[in-house]
Design a protein around this motif. Structure first.
Motif, PDB file in Angstrom:
ATOM      1  N   ALA A 277       0.602  -1.162   0.099  1.00 31.15           N
ATOM      2  CA  ALA A 277      -0.021  -0.152   0.053  1.00 31.15           C
ATOM      3  C   ALA A 277       0.627   1.191  -0.103  1.00 31.15           C
TER       4      ALA A 277
ATOM      5  N   GLN B 293      -7.885 -10.129   3.018  1.00 31.55           N
ATOM      6  CA  GLN B 293      -7.155 -10.057   1.900  1.00 31.55           C
ATOM      7  C   GLN B 293      -7.129 -11.433   1.132  1.00 31.55           C
TER       8      GLN B 293
ATOM      9  N   CYS C 249     -12.221  -0.508  12.513  1.00 30.34           N
ATOM     10  CA  CYS C 249     -11.979   0.685  11.539  1.00 30.34           C
ATOM     11  C   CYS C 249     -12.230   2.062  11.997  1.00 30.34           C
TER      12      CYS C 249
ATOM     13  N   GLU D 248     -11.277   5.709  12.759  1.00 28.96           N
ATOM     14  CA  GLU D 248     -10.571   6.617  12.053  1.00 28.96           C
ATOM     15  C   GLU D 248      -8.976   6.494  12.676  1.00 28.96           C
TER      16      GLU D 248
ATOM     17  N   HIS E 163      -6.443   0.777   8.054  1.00 27.31           N
ATOM     18  CA  HIS E 163      -6.522   1.674   7.054  1.00 27.31           C
ATOM     19  C   HIS E 163      -5.244   1.910   6.098  1.00 27.31           C
ATOM     20  N   ASN E 164      -4.228   0.806   6.598  1.00 25.85           N
ATOM     21  CA  ASN E 164      -2.876   0.741   5.995  1.00 25.85           C
ATOM     22  C   ASN E 164      -2.845  -0.562   5.014  1.00 25.85           C
TER      23      ASN E 164
ATOM     24  N   PHE F 233      -6.304  -2.012   0.165  1.00 22.70           N
ATOM     25  CA  PHE F 233      -7.471  -1.767  -0.517  1.00 22.70           C
ATOM     26  C   PHE F 233      -8.330  -1.029   0.728  1.00 22.70           C
ATOM     27  N   ASN F 234      -9.612  -0.597   0.280  1.00 24.14           N
ATOM     28  CA  ASN F 234     -10.550   0.074   1.006  1.00 24.14           C
ATOM     29  C   ASN F 234     -10.968  -1.113   2.112  1.00 24.14           C
ATOM     30  N   VAL F 235     -11.156  -0.548   3.263  1.00 26.44           N
ATOM     31  CA  VAL F 235     -11.679  -1.756   4.403  1.00 26.44           C
ATOM     32  C   VAL F 235     -12.793  -1.118   4.875  1.00 26.44           C
ATOM     33  N   THR F 236     -13.915  -1.668   4.969  1.00 23.63           N
ATOM     34  CA  THR F 236     -15.332  -1.300   5.699  1.00 23.63           C
ATOM     35  C   THR F 236     -15.630  -2.194   6.942  1.00 23.63           C
TER      36      THR F 236
END
Length: 366
Positions: A185, A286, A332, A334, A339-340, A343-346
């Motif tokens: 990333a 992943q 998740c 902030e 967030h490293n 890809f986007n993680v929710t």
């Protein structure tokens, strides 16, 4: 972004290493404040005192009060001034070492940290976790440099409860996977820049060492003896993982650990035990290969790390989905290291990965 790697100035490890503390302390000053809790002080003070005296170093021994808080840091800082100390030596577990680092930082002195357990990769790092006097988390104290010296006496570590050494393996297990995710990333690590090839290589070596030596080291530690496997696992848990996480970066595994702290059922588990399950969750998140996931689960079962929610104390039943979503949302938050990931993680994706990881673990155990 610049690439950055950082490390302690000197790392010393071996059976009986604490008997050499005077030799290394003499390189930093002739008058040292030695900090340890009551149990560790009784265990080590004769050895440390004799070693310091042998090398012409004065030692002022001060009992650690038990909490790495501002009041304790200030109290011990006053001891430094009272005795004119030129160096700080911290001996013991994480909070003792974090306090020693903080005292040295505020007094502008060099520091030696000598862990008596190998349960996390924190000793080599340039940070301390600061708590309130009542043990509530307050903040991270980030230092401009790592400890001057880290001294690991494997003879003492091998006599500590085996669960602590295994927990250290759980913490170290995440190192390579998180460092690889950060590399992919181009994420910034705790060292303040992108990872280097050296940091990634150390993280990979950490993982390979765990697989090769972990089970052997656990059995040796159960017998309370030091073997080559124990030496290698202590180095993996502490140095390889410490440099790997700090200069390689953290990602989903540690974020899931942080999320699990919202569940009271998990409070009895050690940091590395929760990180081990977080590693399995990251592999699911992943979409790692079955071979990779099975290798990790097999290792965890061999050494005694959890691979299911039940093993963490989270039982199936009414309200489970709500609890797991709370974990996912906290993972998740902030600023979290999840967030490293490249890809986007929710929260929804983490929720699914936790439940899927749990099912994989259940199937593997059956």
């Amino acid at each position: 972004m610049l690439k950055v790697i950082q490390a302690p100035s000197k790392y010393i490890q071996g059976a009986g290493a604490l008997r050499s503390v005077g030799q290394y302390a003499a390189l930093l000053g002739q008058n040292c404040l030695v900090i340890a809790d009551d149990f560790v002080m009784k265990l080590t003070s004769d050895t440390v005192g004799a070693s310091l005296a042998e090398h012409g170093v004065k030692g002022h021994f001060s009992l650690f009060g038990g909490e790495c808080c501002r009041k304790e840091i200030d109290r011990l800082g006053a001891e430094v001034g009272k005795h004119g100390c030129q160096c700080v030596i911290g001996i013991g577990g994480g909070k003792t070492l974090d306090t020693a680092k903080a005292v040295a930082y505020y007094q502008k002195l060099p520091v030696i940290v000598a862990p008596t357990i190998a349960s996390t990769d924190a000793p080599t790092s340039a940070l301390s976790v600061i708590y309130s006097e009542h043990g509530e988390f307050e903040s991270y104290l980030i230092y401009p440099t790592n400890p001057d010296m880290v001294l690991m006496d494997t003879e003492i570590i091998a006599k500590a409860p085996v669960r602590l050494l295994v927990a250290g393996m759980g913490d170290a297990l995440a190192t390579y996977f998180e460092a690889q995710a950060c590399w992919d990333a181009h994420a910034s690590s705790m060292a303040g820049g992108e990872s280097t090839l050296a940091a990634l290589a150390l993280a990979r070596l950490c993982y390979e060492t765990l697989l090769e030596e972990g089970y052997k080291a656990k059995l040796a530690a159960e017998a309370k003896v030091v073997t080559p496997a124990v030496e290698r696992i202590v180095e993996a848990n502490t140095y390889l993982s410490g440099l790997g996480f700090e200069s390689g970066g953290l990602a989903a595994a540690h974020a899931v650990h942080n999320g699990l702290t919202v569940l009271e059922e998990c409070h009895h588990m050690y940091h590395g035990e929760k990180v081990a399950f977080g590693t399995l969750v990251q592999l699911v998140l992943q979409n790692s290969s079955c071979e990779q996931i099975e290798t990790v689960m097999d290792f965890c079962v061999q050494v005694g790390l959890p691979i299911t929610l039940a093993q963490l104390g989270v039982k199936a039943g009414e309200g489970l989905e709500k609890k797991i979503m709370a974990v996912a949302e906290a993972s998740c938050a902030e600023g979290e290291t999840i967030h490293n990931m490249p890809f986007n993680v929710t929260p929804e994706a983490v929720y699914a990965a936790i439940l899927a990881a749990d099912r994989l673990g259940q199937a593997w155990l059956s």
